[in-house]
Structure formats: C-alpha cells, structure tokens
Design a protein around this motif. Structure first.
Motif, PDB file in Angstrom:
ATOM      1  N   UNK A   1       0.837  -1.213   0.000  1.00  0.00           N
ATOM      2  CA  UNK A   1       0.000   0.000   0.000  1.00  0.00           C
ATOM      3  C   UNK A   1       0.868   1.258   0.000  1.00  0.00           C
ATOM      4  N   UNK A   2       1.932   1.228   0.793  1.00  0.00           N
ATOM      5  CA  UNK A   2       2.811   2.400   0.863  1.00  0.00           C
ATOM      6  C   UNK A   2       3.478   2.658  -0.496  1.00  0.00           C
ATOM      7  N   UNK A   3       3.944   1.581  -1.143  1.00  0.00           N
ATOM      8  CA  UNK A   3       4.588   1.724  -2.458  1.00  0.00           C
ATOM      9  C   UNK A   3       3.605   2.276  -3.493  1.00  0.00           C
ATOM     10  N   UNK A   4       2.385   1.720  -3.503  1.00  0.00           N
ATOM     11  CA  UNK A   4       1.389   2.171  -4.485  1.00  0.00           C
ATOM     12  C   UNK A   4       0.971   3.614  -4.225  1.00  0.00           C
ATOM     13  N   UNK A   5       0.801   3.986  -2.949  1.00  0.00           N
ATOM     14  CA  UNK A   5       0.419   5.376  -2.626  1.00  0.00           C
ATOM     15  C   UNK A   5       1.504   6.336  -3.102  1.00  0.00           C
ATOM     16  N   UNK A   6       2.767   5.950  -2.907  1.00  0.00           N
ATOM     17  CA  UNK A   6       3.882   6.791  -3.336  1.00  0.00           C
ATOM     18  C   UNK A   6       3.893   6.935  -4.856  1.00  0.00           C
ATOM     19  N   UNK A   7       3.722   5.808  -5.566  1.00  0.00           N
ATOM     20  CA  UNK A   7       3.712   5.838  -7.036  1.00  0.00           C
ATOM     21  C   UNK A   7       2.572   6.697  -7.583  1.00  0.00           C
ATOM     22  N   UNK A   8       1.444   6.709  -6.872  1.00  0.00           N
ATOM     23  CA  UNK A   8       0.276   7.472  -7.321  1.00  0.00           C
ATOM     24  C   UNK A   8       0.342   8.946  -6.910  1.00  0.00           C
ATOM     25  N   UNK A   9       1.452   9.325  -6.247  1.00  0.00           N
ATOM     26  CA  UNK A   9       1.638  10.736  -5.893  1.00  0.00           C
ATOM     27  C   UNK A   9       1.003  11.158  -4.579  1.00  0.00           C
ATOM     28  N   UNK A  10       0.572  10.189  -3.761  1.00  0.00           N
ATOM     29  CA  UNK A  10      -0.031  10.522  -2.460  1.00  0.00           C
ATOM     30  C   UNK A  10       1.059  10.442  -1.386  1.00  0.00           C
ATOM     31  N   UNK A  11       1.884  11.480  -1.339  1.00  0.00           N
ATOM     32  CA  UNK A  11       3.060  11.465  -0.465  1.00  0.00           C
ATOM     33  C   UNK A  11       2.687  11.397   1.014  1.00  0.00           C
ATOM     34  N   UNK A  12       1.659  12.139   1.423  1.00  0.00           N
ATOM     35  CA  UNK A  12       1.267  12.138   2.840  1.00  0.00           C
ATOM     36  C   UNK A  12       0.733  10.761   3.229  1.00  0.00           C
ATOM     37  N   UNK A  13      -0.082  10.175   2.354  1.00  0.00           N
ATOM     38  CA  UNK A  13      -0.614   8.831   2.628  1.00  0.00           C
ATOM     39  C   UNK A  13       0.535   7.825   2.729  1.00  0.00           C
ATOM     40  N   UNK A  14       1.506   7.932   1.814  1.00  0.00           N
ATOM     41  CA  UNK A  14       2.652   7.013   1.838  1.00  0.00           C
ATOM     42  C   UNK A  14       3.427   7.160   3.143  1.00  0.00           C
ATOM     43  N   UNK A  15       3.559   8.398   3.618  1.00  0.00           N
ATOM     44  CA  UNK A  15       4.275   8.655   4.866  1.00  0.00           C
ATOM     45  C   UNK A  15       3.526   8.047   6.055  1.00  0.00           C
ATOM     46  N   UNK A  16       2.210   8.191   6.072  1.00  0.00           N
ATOM     47  CA  UNK A  16       1.395   7.614   7.157  1.00  0.00           C
ATOM     48  C   UNK A  16       1.520   6.084   7.157  1.00  0.00           C
ATOM     49  N   UNK A  17       1.473   5.506   5.965  1.00  0.00           N
ATOM     50  CA  UNK A  17       1.549   4.046   5.857  1.00  0.00           C
ATOM     51  C   UNK A  17       2.923   3.536   6.271  1.00  0.00           C
ATOM     52  N   UNK A  18       3.965   4.317   5.992  1.00  0.00           N
ATOM     53  CA  UNK A  18       5.325   3.927   6.405  1.00  0.00           C
ATOM     54  C   UNK A  18       5.449   3.906   7.930  1.00  0.00           C
ATOM     55  N   UNK A  19       4.797   4.873   8.603  1.00  0.00           N
ATOM     56  CA  UNK A  19       4.846   4.892  10.077  1.00  0.00           C
ATOM     57  C   UNK A  19       4.249   3.598  10.640  1.00  0.00           C
ATOM     58  N   UNK A  20       3.116   3.185  10.090  1.00  0.00           N
ATOM     59  CA  UNK A  20       2.491   1.944  10.567  1.00  0.00           C
ATOM     60  C   UNK A  20       3.355   0.735  10.205  1.00  0.00           C
ATOM     61  N   UNK A  21       3.881   0.731   8.987  1.00  0.00           N
ATOM     62  CA  UNK A  21       4.744  -0.381   8.554  1.00  0.00           C
ATOM     63  C   UNK A  21       5.928  -0.543   9.518  1.00  0.00           C
ATOM     64  N   UNK A  22       6.518   0.580   9.922  1.00  0.00           N
ATOM     65  CA  UNK A  22       7.650   0.549  10.855  1.00  0.00           C
ATOM     66  C   UNK A  22       7.235  -0.042  12.196  1.00  0.00           C
ATOM     67  N   UNK A  23       6.046   0.342  12.682  1.00  0.00           N
ATOM     68  CA  UNK A  23       5.576  -0.195  13.970  1.00  0.00           C
ATOM     69  C   UNK A  23       5.263  -1.687  13.879  1.00  0.00           C
ATOM     70  N   UNK A  24       4.726  -2.113  12.740  1.00  0.00           N
ATOM     71  CA  UNK A  24       4.442  -3.545  12.564  1.00  0.00           C
ATOM     72  C   UNK A  24       5.753  -4.340  12.573  1.00  0.00           C
ATOM     73  N   UNK A  25       6.769  -3.807  11.905  1.00  0.00           N
ATOM     74  CA  UNK A  25       8.081  -4.497  11.881  1.00  0.00           C
ATOM     75  C   UNK A  25       8.694  -4.556  13.270  1.00  0.00           C
ATOM     76  N   UNK A  26       8.582  -3.439  14.016  1.00  0.00           N
ATOM     77  CA  UNK A  26       9.143  -3.397  15.376  1.00  0.00           C
ATOM     78  C   UNK A  26       8.456  -4.429  16.277  1.00  0.00           C
ATOM     79  N   UNK A  27       7.138  -4.550  16.143  1.00  0.00           N
ATOM     80  CA  UNK A  27       6.402  -5.521  16.965  1.00  0.00           C
ATOM     81  C   UNK A  27       6.850  -6.933  16.608  1.00  0.00           C
TER      82      UNK A  27
END
Ligand code: FE2
Length: 180
Positions: free
Chosen positions: A131-157
C-alpha cells in the motif's frame, strides 16, 4: 466499520492501481478492526507478562493504525468499505483458536501464540508495504508517509516478538511435569 465485517472479494472491481490500493486499504482496515478484539483476548490469556505487555502496547498502536488509515482514505477521497480478506481473517481466527486452547501446557501455548501472531504481522507488513509503495507511485506522499509509520511499527512488533520467543521457546522445551 463494525468488528463483524463480512468477507468479500474486491478483486472484481479493480481496474487501476488506485483501485488496487483502495482494495488493499479496505482489507487492512478490516484486519485492524478485527485484530483489536483478538489482541485483547491474547493479552488476557498468556502466562508471560512480557508477551502480555508487548501485545497490549501493540493494541494501542493498532488504534493509531486505524486513525492513520482514516486519514489515508481521506487523502484519497474515499470511504472505507467492509472487505476482510480470507487470508487475514483466517490468520486472526487461528490466533483466537490457539489463545482459547486451555489444555495446552502454558509455555507451549505461548510459543504457539507468538508463532500465530507473527504470521499475522507478516501479512500486515506485506499489506502495508504494498500500500505504501502504491500510494507513493500514485503521488499521495502524505498517505505514503502515514503508511510507512504503521509499517515501521508492525516491523518493530514482529522483532519484539522474535526476542520474546527466544526466552519463551526455551521455557516450552521443558513443559510442566516433564521432569517427573
Ligand atoms: Fe499489527
């Protein structure tokens, strides 16, 4: 979205990368809603205070994940739809089943619980990564940034669970009563 989201297939209506992104976000949203009840159940039944604490902390993060998804849907100009994937629904049900097995030796059950949560987390990591990759490719930078924050927390858990498992798996090697 109610916790009783129904399983549906969104693949039939996908015609563009944005449709694919929205479908993925809908599935992630449904999985996060469902996981709130599952994580609460797991935290209350594990015999490991460390595992319970980590699961409760991730339950709090899950509320943030839902709030972020709401913001991502807002940026995309769409509303979340009920669409729980068969895969994540099955993984969540496996977690609940294992957590409810009272006859398993508690340390062995905790080892099984960690394995089931990690399968679930790996599914979420894959979903948020796409989702983060697709949001970034589609030009939704803020959405991609939000999704990266969650992705990072999922990896940490996931990493935290691996560390907890190093101890718990050793405890599970010698179930209660095995020394008799
Ligand atoms: Fe998660």
């Amino acid at each position: 979205m109610p916790a009783t989201a129904t399983t549906t297939s969104s693949s039939g209506s996908i015609k563009s990368l944005k449709d694919l992104l929205v479908g993925q976000l809908n599935e992630l949203y449904a999985a996060e809603v469902h996981s709130e009840s599952v994580l609460a159940k797991i935290a209350s039944c594990t015999c490991s205070p460390r595992l319970a604490e980590a699961v409760r902390a991730h339950l709090e993060e899950t509320k943030q994940h839902l709030a972020r998804l709401d913001r991502v849907f807002g940026e995309l100009g769409v509303k979340p739809r009920k669409s729980e994937s068969h895969g994540s629904k099955g993984l969540l049900e496996d977690c609940e089943t294992i957590a409810g097995r009272g006859r398993i030796e508690p340390h062995v059950r905790d080892a099984a619980i960690i394995a089931s949560i990690q399968r679930l987390e790996h599914d979420e990591i894959a979903g948020y990564g796409c989702a983060r990759t697709w949001a970034s490719l589609l030009g939704h930078a803020t959405a991609a940034s939000e999704l990266l924050k969650t992705l990072t927390e999922e990896r940490r858990f996931d990493e935290a669970l691996t560390k907890i498992a190093e101890t718990l798996n050793k405890s599970a090697l010698e179930p209660a009563g095995s020394s008799r």
